[in-house]
Design a protein around this motif. Sequence first.
Motif, PDB file in Angstrom:
ATOM      1  N   GLU A 212       0.684  -1.312  -0.146  1.00  0.00           N
ATOM      2  CA  GLU A 212       0.072   0.144  -0.068  1.00  0.00           C
ATOM      3  C   GLU A 212       0.822   1.235  -0.005  1.00  0.00           C
ATOM      4  OE1 GLU A 212      -3.549  -0.045   2.642  1.00  0.00           O
ATOM      5  OE2 GLU A 212      -3.056  -2.122   3.045  1.00  0.00           O
ATOM      6  N   THR A 213       2.186   1.297  -0.197  1.00  0.00           N
ATOM      7  CA  THR A 213       2.981   2.382  -0.306  1.00  0.00           C
ATOM      8  C   THR A 213       4.086   2.227  -1.230  1.00  0.00           C
ATOM      9  OG1 THR A 213       4.784   1.774   1.376  1.00  0.00           O
ATOM     10  CG2 THR A 213       2.610   2.435   2.314  1.00  0.00           C
ATOM     11  N   ASP A 214       4.557   3.491  -1.292  1.00  0.00           N
ATOM     12  CA  ASP A 214       5.924   3.524  -2.348  1.00  0.00           C
ATOM     13  C   ASP A 214       7.332   3.582  -1.546  1.00  0.00           C
ATOM     14  OD1 ASP A 214       4.422   3.370  -4.678  1.00  0.00           O
ATOM     15  OD2 ASP A 214       3.883   5.338  -4.614  1.00  0.00           O
ATOM     16  N   VAL A 215       7.231   3.440  -0.032  1.00  0.00           N
ATOM     17  CA  VAL A 215       8.403   3.283   0.813  1.00  0.00           C
ATOM     18  C   VAL A 215       9.129   2.426   0.649  1.00  0.00           C
ATOM     19  CG1 VAL A 215       9.081   3.550   3.291  1.00  0.00           C
ATOM     20  CG2 VAL A 215       6.779   4.764   2.515  1.00  0.00           C
ATOM     21  N   TRP A 216      10.484   2.628   0.365  1.00  0.00           N
ATOM     22  CA  TRP A 216      11.737   1.849   0.162  1.00  0.00           C
ATOM     23  C   TRP A 216      11.893   1.246   1.495  1.00  0.00           C
ATOM     24  CZ3 TRP A 216      13.412  -1.409  -3.108  1.00  0.00           C
ATOM     25  CH2 TRP A 216      14.537  -2.198  -2.738  1.00  0.00           C
ATOM     26  N   PHE A 217      11.797  -0.144   1.613  1.00  0.00           N
ATOM     27  CA  PHE A 217      12.205  -0.824   2.874  1.00  0.00           C
ATOM     28  C   PHE A 217      12.914  -2.014   2.761  1.00  0.00           C
ATOM     29  CE2 PHE A 217       8.346  -3.008   1.893  1.00  0.00           C
ATOM     30  CZ  PHE A 217       8.516  -4.325   2.372  1.00  0.00           C
ATOM     31  N   GLU A 218      13.786  -2.121   3.987  1.00  0.00           N
ATOM     32  CA  GLU A 218      14.506  -3.336   4.070  1.00  0.00           C
ATOM     33  C   GLU A 218      14.330  -4.061   5.379  1.00  0.00           C
ATOM     34  OE1 GLU A 218      18.682  -2.908   2.721  1.00  0.00           O
ATOM     35  OE2 GLU A 218      18.073  -1.314   1.087  1.00  0.00           O
ATOM     36  N   ILE A 219      14.661  -5.362   5.626  1.00  0.00           N
ATOM     37  CA  ILE A 219      14.359  -5.675   6.856  1.00  0.00           C
ATOM     38  C   ILE A 219      15.724  -5.975   7.732  1.00  0.00           C
ATOM     39  CG2 ILE A 219      13.456  -7.976   7.851  1.00  0.00           C
ATOM     40  CD1 ILE A 219      11.194  -7.938   5.562  1.00  0.00           C
ATOM     41  N   THR A 220      15.671  -6.144   8.790  1.00  0.00           N
ATOM     42  CA  THR A 220      16.708  -6.812   9.510  1.00  0.00           C
ATOM     43  C   THR A 220      16.373  -7.737  10.698  1.00  0.00           C
ATOM     44  OG1 THR A 220      18.235  -4.693   9.264  1.00  0.00           O
ATOM     45  CG2 THR A 220      18.684  -5.929  11.129  1.00  0.00           C
TER      46      THR A 220
END
Length: 285
Positions: A212-220
């Motif tokens: 639902e977003t265009d936020v770039w995200f990565e997981i740790t």
Amino acid sequence: MDATVVTTKYWHRLDDGRTQCDLCPRHCRLREGQRGLCYVRQRLDDQVKLVSYGRSSGFCVDPIEKKPLNHFYPGSSVLSFGTAGCNLACKFCQNWDMSKSREMDTLADRAMPEDIARAAAQLDCRSVAFTYNDPVIFHEYAIDVARACREVGIKTVAVTAAEVCAEPRAEFYEHMDAANVDLKAFSERFYREICGGHLEPVLETLVYLRRETDVWFEITTLLIPGENDSEAELSELSQWVAAELGPEVPIHFTAFHPDWKMLATPSTPAATLTRARQIALDRGL
């Protein structure tokens, strides 16, 4: 009037006279003068207010890869800062002196949103990161900083454990450009016993970010020996990320070192990180 105290909107009154904070799934129920677990949201004048607006626990210029974000303006600098308090109680917290502080003197620097945006530009930082403690708890301050940054072409990054309710989550990420989300484990037991939180809100936030977003995200995921590093749990975690988020979402496995309330737990061997990476690759990541 104290500029560090601002009225918030995510709360409601209960029939028993208490006021419930609706920012995160903890739903702290407060009487006049009481603070939530996060410490920076307090019932004052029959409202829930943020009492750390415009105050930082310190600043640092970092490489963006330290957040860690490997695919968001790689090679650039980021201006990192946090406040005091947190809405989790992770026994392994490496920033416990800030996140679990109960002294407002921890907030040494006065920094209004425009000051932070201006400093980032002067220091040639492409972005500002809300880190050290979770920006969920200083929601209003983080959003105002993000607005000020956008005015001067600076991006904003949330480093977060993602324990947040749906309505404030939507408002928060409307203003963020990137995020690194701590998926601390893939078991409710770990979240409940080690972090004082819950797994499901984190998974919901990850799905929200992806769909639902265009936020770039990565997981740790910080791997703690004997707690969240079993082959079965890493396999389940990797399969979920591949199926629900897709293989293009980066995941970082990082090493634990003894800290705060887990001083007797050994550091993570390098072999554990290598094994975790291979498990993730085998599951489609």
